[in-house]
Design a protein around this motif. Structure first.
Motif, mmCIF file in Angstrom:
data_model
loop_
_atom_site.group_PDB
_atom_site.id
_atom_site.type_symbol
_atom_site.label_atom_id
_atom_site.label_comp_id
_atom_site.label_asym_id
_atom_site.label_seq_id
_atom_site.Cartn_x
_atom_site.Cartn_y
_atom_site.Cartn_z
ATOM 1 N N THR A 181 -32.292 39.952 85.536
ATOM 2 C CA THR A 181 -32.780 41.278 85.951
ATOM 3 C C THR A 181 -32.593 42.296 84.831
ATOM 4 O OG1 THR A 181 -30.627 41.688 87.006
ATOM 5 C CG2 THR A 181 -32.420 40.932 88.432
ATOM 6 N N LYS A 182 -31.537 42.117 84.030
ATOM 7 C CA LYS A 182 -31.351 43.016 82.882
ATOM 8 C C LYS A 182 -32.465 42.804 81.858
ATOM 9 C CE LYS A 182 -27.940 44.823 79.661
ATOM 10 N NZ LYS A 182 -28.942 45.065 78.623
ATOM 11 N N MET A 183 -32.891 41.542 81.700
ATOM 12 C CA MET A 183 -34.020 41.259 80.811
ATOM 13 C C MET A 183 -35.259 42.039 81.267
ATOM 14 S SD MET A 183 -36.097 37.667 80.399
ATOM 15 C CE MET A 183 -36.845 37.858 82.027
ATOM 16 N N LEU A 184 -35.519 42.006 82.571
ATOM 17 C CA LEU A 184 -36.685 42.723 83.099
ATOM 18 C C LEU A 184 -36.546 44.228 82.874
ATOM 19 C CD1 LEU A 184 -37.180 40.781 86.462
ATOM 20 C CD2 LEU A 184 -38.502 40.542 84.361
ATOM 21 N N MET A 185 -35.305 44.740 83.041
ATOM 22 C CA MET A 185 -35.081 46.170 82.806
ATOM 23 C C MET A 185 -35.275 46.517 81.335
ATOM 24 S SD MET A 185 -31.838 47.192 85.209
ATOM 25 C CE MET A 185 -30.999 45.649 85.480
ATOM 26 N N PRO A 189 -39.035 49.920 82.582
ATOM 27 C CA PRO A 189 -38.942 50.188 84.023
ATOM 28 C C PRO A 189 -40.140 49.642 84.805
ATOM 29 C CG PRO A 189 -38.447 52.165 82.748
ATOM 30 C CD PRO A 189 -38.950 51.147 81.782
ATOM 31 N N ILE A 190 -41.323 49.711 84.203
ATOM 32 C CA ILE A 190 -42.526 49.256 84.910
ATOM 33 C C ILE A 190 -42.450 47.760 85.168
ATOM 34 C CG2 ILE A 190 -45.043 49.069 84.805
ATOM 35 C CD1 ILE A 190 -44.043 51.899 85.150
ATOM 36 N N VAL A 191 -41.984 46.990 84.160
ATOM 37 C CA VAL A 191 -41.874 45.534 84.317
ATOM 38 C C VAL A 191 -40.905 45.210 85.452
ATOM 39 C CG1 VAL A 191 -41.233 43.369 83.186
ATOM 40 C CG2 VAL A 191 -42.353 45.176 81.869
ATOM 41 N N TYR A 192 -39.717 45.842 85.447
ATOM 42 C CA TYR A 192 -38.720 45.593 86.488
ATOM 43 C C TYR A 192 -39.273 45.953 87.868
ATOM 44 C CZ TYR A 192 -34.469 46.170 89.274
ATOM 45 O OH TYR A 192 -33.531 46.100 90.274
ATOM 46 N N GLN A 193 -39.928 47.099 87.931
ATOM 47 C CA GLN A 193 -40.428 47.568 89.227
ATOM 48 C C GLN A 193 -41.591 46.723 89.734
ATOM 49 O OE1 GLN A 193 -41.270 51.728 88.569
ATOM 50 N NE2 GLN A 193 -39.132 52.185 88.072
ATOM 51 N N GLU A 194 -42.563 46.472 88.871
ATOM 52 C CA GLU A 194 -43.766 45.760 89.305
ATOM 53 C C GLU A 194 -43.505 44.270 89.507
ATOM 54 O OE1 GLU A 194 -46.713 46.988 90.139
ATOM 55 O OE2 GLU A 194 -45.999 49.036 89.790
ATOM 56 N N ASP A 195 -42.763 43.659 88.561
ATOM 57 C CA ASP A 195 -42.607 42.206 88.595
ATOM 58 C C ASP A 195 -41.466 41.740 89.492
ATOM 59 O OD1 ASP A 195 -44.449 42.678 86.599
ATOM 60 O OD2 ASP A 195 -43.796 40.975 85.393
ATOM 61 N N PHE A 196 -40.546 42.664 89.841
ATOM 62 C CA PHE A 196 -39.438 42.226 90.691
ATOM 63 C C PHE A 196 -39.117 43.192 91.839
ATOM 64 C CE2 PHE A 196 -34.868 42.493 91.652
ATOM 65 C CZ PHE A 196 -34.729 41.287 92.321
ATOM 66 N N GLU A 197 -38.860 44.458 91.541
ATOM 67 C CA GLU A 197 -38.315 45.367 92.551
ATOM 68 C C GLU A 197 -39.233 45.543 93.757
ATOM 69 O OE1 GLU A 197 -35.872 49.436 92.108
ATOM 70 O OE2 GLU A 197 -38.036 49.714 91.893
ATOM 71 N N LYS A 198 -40.502 45.762 93.496
ATOM 72 C CA LYS A 198 -41.441 46.001 94.604
ATOM 73 C C LYS A 198 -41.504 44.793 95.546
ATOM 74 C CE LYS A 198 -46.065 47.816 95.457
ATOM 75 N NZ LYS A 198 -47.356 48.189 94.839
ATOM 76 N N HIS A 241 -23.783 44.320 91.336
ATOM 77 C CA HIS A 241 -23.572 43.062 90.619
ATOM 78 C C HIS A 241 -24.742 42.691 89.713
ATOM 79 C CE1 HIS A 241 -19.707 41.685 91.978
ATOM 80 N NE2 HIS A 241 -20.007 42.023 93.221
ATOM 81 N N TYR A 242 -25.978 42.833 90.176
ATOM 82 C CA TYR A 242 -27.054 42.331 89.312
ATOM 83 C C TYR A 242 -28.402 43.042 89.438
ATOM 84 C CZ TYR A 242 -28.071 39.366 93.473
ATOM 85 O OH TYR A 242 -28.331 38.896 94.728
ATOM 86 N N LEU A 243 -28.412 44.272 89.982
ATOM 87 C CA LEU A 243 -29.686 44.995 90.042
ATOM 88 C C LEU A 243 -29.562 46.329 89.310
ATOM 89 C CD1 LEU A 243 -30.743 44.413 93.775
ATOM 90 C CD2 LEU A 243 -31.455 43.113 91.760
ATOM 91 N N ASP A 244 -30.696 46.946 89.087
ATOM 92 C CA ASP A 244 -30.738 48.271 88.470
ATOM 93 C C ASP A 244 -30.081 49.274 89.428
ATOM 94 O OD1 ASP A 244 -31.339 50.684 87.335
ATOM 95 O OD2 ASP A 244 -33.480 50.320 87.111
#
Length: 741
Positions: A181-185, A189-198, A241-244
């Motif tokens: 998840t840190k890699m995505l961050m 922010p767009i990658v983390y949000q679009e590819d995982f968070e949403k 532990h492991y999210l933004d």
């Protein structure tokens, strides 16, 4: 003197053109390309970074920046495509580990490449608005790895599956999850949000929607709230532990909506376990949990507050309107205080002392206390009970606590003037009978009333205390006068003659009765006349009226052969008993004619003397609880008591009879008229012209601290003021009033 013309100097670059080997750029790039491959293949130890930096520097310096930059893009892209195939081929749980491993290697390699191409980053990239090397490396990783068609969906599914497994109780590799998840961050922010968070939030909503439905069907309210609280804490812990960190508000909002917001009404109204059940059973922990969870939802606290107030209003209404509870005014008020203490404790312990809940509680109490028109009378009776006997042996702090609680109920009363009427009557009885527990407690309550309602409210009450002190001084003077004439109280007592103690009451301050009458015995009347003569000789322009209904007497009585007792009785009872010195048997009409005591008072006093077990110094024929006009009364020679001093209280309903209630209400209404008129005149004097509705509103606002005036009564007082020419109606608009100076 002429000024010399200034010359502008210009520095120009050296014009000599250096010819370069046409294959220089190609050779240099080849060296750099090989170095980049070596870096990616973990063979960087044999490279000379200083030489590589100089080569990259020269390429940019000699205008080959574009070739260097585009070559870098192509080389990195080619290498990352190879990495993508390796990651794609990873099986099962090794997929994320392989991806994480390659990501760490890529970052390390990217750092070395950036160091080599630092000069290009500073000059060429800046001048031509290109993406810096590090950012370029991240973008290429994003496009070729993370968003690779074969990796993107697999990555998302793997991450969501791990979260789901953790939610269902499995242990997962949180460190690996944190790295991914840190890699995505790091990729933006767009990658983390679009590819995982949403998708993560959508999956959480589905999960908790289903789980909350299962919990609702299988759990009571308290258990459901515990589960919801646990789930909420788990999600908050998951973020740490492991999210933004910015995901916390979003995921908690999902849990709040699905587990609390969508089921609030159902939860609070659950039969045998919802809010009402928690309130009834004092479930402080469960209530605190409900408060803390519901406050997270926009209308959560309002939902709790409304149901609590509706329940409290209904409970309070039953309490104040229950005929059984109205039989004992002291118990009635104690139940109100207990109920207030109960909810104060709930609000303090469970609802974080929330002011909105406190205000709602006050509103509910004010509503149902005023449903019973006798609440002012009952509160005064409660005070009377406590200050007569209920606070004996109690510390000052506890006395203050009780008085503060009484004041709290007093504040809820809309008809404070009715309370004042009853309180004055009860205070008078306590002071005149000397049965108050503590003068300090009495004065403390008066100070509290004065602070709450102003001097006018308590001026007569304070006047009563002044009269008591003045009376003591007067009696000292009277006894001194008797002593000088040889008729002191001690001398008379030794001669078995009567002695008197007189309290002189100011008419306006005390609740005296103008119609109180009684034929006093001759020996008592003689002493009364002496006191009257003494008093009027020292006070000019005053008139004394004996209030025989308010006095007490101590009689020495002998029953049978030598059974002696001292009887503490009212003045009326004294007059009745002294008749039996002359006769052993008297009927009701004979007693009534001899004493001239009002019929209702006579019956009460005879009932006290003949019908109360252990106090029956008279016998009644025929025996019954009630007194009739045909009854005959006989001196009871066989009276026995283990006490030498026997107090015979007058049988009196603790609550008023219906005629007395009407009389008190009528007095209150009469007292209100001048107050309403004074308020109207004050308002009109300052406003000069005002319409009817505004006068009603202003008068109500001014007087609500004492009572809520009836609009119909206000209208009548306006009419009265118009008749007496304080006000006049406008000739055009009849609803408009004018003040007449």
């Amino acid at each position: 003197m002429s000024q010399q013309k200034k010359k502008n100097f210009k520095i120009e670059p050296f014009k000599h053109k250096v010819e370069m080997d046409p294959k220089y750029a190609e050779k240099t790039w080849k060296l750099l390309e090989d170095a980049i491959h070596e870096i990616y293949n973990h063979n960087a130890s044999g490279l000379s970074f200083e030489e590589l930096y100089r080569n990259a520097y020269n390429m940019v310096l000699h205008k080959y920046g574009e070739k260097l930059y585009s070559g870098l893009v192509n080389t990195m892209t080619q290498h990352l495509r190879g990495i993508a195939k390796v990651v794609e081929s990873a099986q099962g749980g090794l997929f994320l580990e392989e991806l994480n491993s390659k990501w760490l290697e890529h970052n390390k390699s990217l750092q070395m490449i950036r160091d080599i191409l630092m000069y290009m980053d500073r000059t060429y990239v800046t001048n031509f608005n290109k993406t810096p090397v590090h950012e370029l490396g991240l973008n290429l990783w994003r496009d070729n790895i993370v968003r690779s068609p074969k990796i993107r969906d697999r990555l998302l599914d793997t991450l969501l599956d791990l979260v789901h497994r953790e939610r269902t109780g499995e242990v997962i590799n949180r460190g690996l999850m944190r790295n991914i998840t840190k890699m995505l961050m790091d990729l933006g922010p767009i990658v983390y949000q679009e590819d995982f968070e949403k998708p993560f939030l959508e999956a959480a909503a589905d999960f908790y929607r289903l789980e909350s439905q299962q919990f609702i069907e299988t759990s009571d309210c308290a258990d459901y709230l515990k589960k919801a609280e646990r789930r909420l804490n788990e999600e908050i812990e998951r973020v740490t532990h492991y999210l933004d960190p910015r995901s916390e508000t979003k995921i908690t909002a999902v849990v709040e909506r699905e587990m609390i917001g969508n089921h609030m009404k159902l939860l609070v109204e659950m039969e045998n376990s919802g809010l009402v059940s928690m309130l009834v059973d004092d479930k402080y922990d469960d209530l605190a949990r409900m408060y803390n969870l519901f406050r997270r939802v926009s209308t959560g606290l309002q939902t709790i507050r409304e149901l609590m107030i509706n329940h409290l209003r209904e409970t309070g209404r039953q309490l104040v309107m229950d005929p059984e509870r109205l039989k004992d005014p002291v118990e009635f008020v104690q139940r109100l205080l207990d109920e207030k203490d109960k909810y104060d404790k709930i609000i303090n312990l469970s609802f974080s002392n929330d002011k909105t809940f406190q205000n709602a509680l006050n509103s509910a109490f004010e509503y149902f206390i005023n449903l019973n028109v006798r609440s002012p009378e009952f509160i005064s009776l409660f005070v009377d009970d406590k200050l007569r006997k209920g606070l004996k042996g109690v510390s000052e702090e506890d006395v203050e606590t009780v008085l503060d609680k009484v004041m709290m109920l007093f504040r809820y009363l809309q008809e404070k003037d009715v309370f004042e009427k009853y309180y004055k009557q009860h205070l008078a009885k306590r002071l005149l009978s000397g049965r108050t527990v503590s003068d300090d407690a009495e004065r403390s309550l008066i100070v509290k009333l004065k602070t709450e309602c102003g001097y006018q409210f308590t001026s007569k009450l304070e006047g009563m205390f002044t009269d008591m002190k003045t009376s003591r001084d007067t009696m000292q003077g009277f006894n001194s006068m008797l002593a000088t004439s040889g008729e002191s109280s001690d001398a008379r007592a030794s001669a078995e003659g009567p002695t008197i103690a007189v309290q002189v009451l100011t008419t306006g301050s005390w609740p005296t009765q103008s119609g109180a009458r009684c034929n006093l015995p001759t020996e008592i009347l003689t002493m009364c006349d002496k006191f009257k003569a003494y008093y009027l000789s020292t006070h000019t322009g005053r008139r004394l009226t004996w209030q025989t209904n308010m006095g007490t007497a101590d009689l020495k009585a002998t029953f049978g052969a030598n059974n002696k007792h001292e009887l503490n009785v009212s003045t009326y009872q004294m007059c009745i008993l002294l008749l039996f010195n002359m006769a052993d048997r008297l009927n009701y009409r004979e007693i009534e004619q001899a004493t001239d005591i009002p019929s209702q008072d006579l019956k009460r006093n005879l009932q006290s003397l003949a019908c109360v077990k252990g106090k029956n110094v008279l016998r009644k024929e025929p025996m019954s609880k009630d007194i009739s006009e045909d009854d005959v009364f006989i001196f009871n020679d066989k009276f026995q008591s283990k006490f030498y001093k026997v107090k015979i209280s007058t049988v009196v309903a603790q609550k008023e009879s219906e005629p007395e209630k009407q009389e008190t209400r009528q007095k209150v209404e009469e007292d209100r008229k001048p107050q309403i008129e004074a308020a109207i005149v004050r308002i009109m004097k300052s406003r000069r012209v005002l319409d009817h509705n505004n006068i009603i509103s202003e008068v109500t606002k001014q007087l609500q601290a004492r009572f809520l005036p009836n609009p119909a009564v206000i209208k009548k007082r306006i009419e009265s003021l118009i008749e007496r020419e304080f006000l006049e109606r406008d000739r055009v608009d009849r609803k408009l009033y004018r003040y007449l100076a």
